[in-house]
Design an enzyme around this catalytic site. Structure first.
Site, PDB file in Angstrom:
ATOM      1  N   HIS A   1      -1.282   7.435  -1.518  1.00 33.67           N
ATOM      2  CA  HIS A   1      -1.373   6.039  -1.077  1.00 33.67           C
ATOM      3  C   HIS A   1      -1.759   6.000   0.399  1.00 33.67           C
ATOM      4  O   HIS A   1      -1.374   6.874   1.180  1.00 33.67           O
ATOM      5  CB  HIS A   1      -0.036   5.334  -1.311  1.00 33.67           C
ATOM      6  CG  HIS A   1      -0.083   3.860  -1.093  1.00 33.67           C
ATOM      7  ND1 HIS A   1      -0.039   3.291   0.161  1.00 33.67           N
ATOM      8  CD2 HIS A   1      -0.184   2.832  -1.969  1.00 33.67           C
ATOM      9  CE1 HIS A   1      -0.102   1.978   0.044  1.00 33.67           C
ATOM     10  NE2 HIS A   1      -0.202   1.673  -1.235  1.00 33.67           N
TER      11      HIS A   1
ATOM     12  N   GLU B   1      -8.680   2.325  -2.118  1.00 29.42           N
ATOM     13  CA  GLU B   1      -8.008   1.482  -1.136  1.00 29.42           C
ATOM     14  C   GLU B   1      -8.844   1.418   0.150  1.00 29.42           C
ATOM     15  O   GLU B   1      -8.774   2.344   0.968  1.00 29.42           O
ATOM     16  CB  GLU B   1      -6.640   2.059  -0.777  1.00 29.42           C
ATOM     17  CG  GLU B   1      -5.623   2.100  -1.886  1.00 29.42           C
ATOM     18  CD  GLU B   1      -4.290   2.585  -1.370  1.00 29.42           C
ATOM     19  OE1 GLU B   1      -3.365   1.765  -1.251  1.00 29.42           O
ATOM     20  OE2 GLU B   1      -4.179   3.786  -1.056  1.00 29.42           O
TER      21      GLU B   1
END
Length: 230
Positions: A69, A141
């Site tokens: 992440h 992302e």
């Protein structure tokens, strides 16, 4: 969250912090909502105080785990090599991996998006067998579009996803690239979910803050449903 292939269904999972995994696993039993974790250790066992192994996650009821992440890459300085070890460990334990990649604002403005994504994919997926790729999804992302007030356009998301699909196809073969699930994770909201997931290479969403409010999360699921079975 990923849209079904040739189906009117979507796959939905929640990934709470470690302390609540077992409790939420019990709550989700019998439902169609999957359970995942936000991270895992790169070893299956050993003296790694404070770490949670992939096997522990399986025992807690997890099916999925998020690896790499943006907050771990750029806030905790996790390297491509470390994330590669985590992904391998998770896959070996039987977990399905949501592998996150994405460029910073300076990298986007410096026209380095493709080189950054290529490096993260090449290093992050090194040594993973082609047969394991059916258990791995990519989450794109764009770090510059998360909490910055900047918003990625539908075309920017599509361009990045198309590049990711092409790169994975080069690394593992076109069939794997074509079937790869690529989720978008750049400030997804009910207002933009349907438009983003209408793009040909956007297969789902990795939802952040909007998942903390039931109405917002359900709105995003509705947006995904509108484009399922594409």
């Amino acid at each position: 969250m990923a849209k079904g292939v040739a189906s009117d269904t979507i796959t939905v999972a929640v990934c709470p912090p470690f302390p609540w995994l077992t409790a939420i696993s019990e709550i989700l039993k019998g439902s169609r909502v999957g359970l995942g974790a936000q991270d895992c250790c790169f070893e299956k066992e050993g003296a790694f105080t404070g770490q949670v192994s992939p096997l522990m996650l399986v025992e807690a009821g997890c099916r999925y785990v998020i690896i790499g992440h943006s907050e771990r890459r750029h806030g905790l300085n996790e390297t491509d090599e470390l994330l590669n070890k985590k992904a391998k460990a998770a896959l070996t334990a039987g977990l399905e991996v949501i592998f996150c990649i994405g460029e910073l604002l300076a990298e986007r403005e410096g026209n380095r998006m493709e080189s950054v994504l290529h490096r993260q994919l090449t290093a992050g997926l090194a040594g993973i067998a082609a047969a394991q790729m059916e258990k791995l999804a990519i989450a794109y992302e764009p770090v510059w579009a998360i909490g910055t007030g900047k918003v990625a356009s539908e075309q920017q998301a599509q361009d990045a996803h198309a590049f990711i699909r092409k790169t994975v196809g080069t690394l593992f073969g076109q069939a794997i690239g074509d079937s790869l699930i690529i989720q978008y994770g750049g400030s997804v909201k009910p207002e933009n979910a349907a438009g983003l997931m209408a793009q040909p290479d956007v297969d789902g969403a990795l939802v952040g803050g909007a998942s903390l409010k039931a109405d917002s999360f359900l709105g995003i699921i509705k947006g995904a449903t509108q484009n399922s079975g594409r």
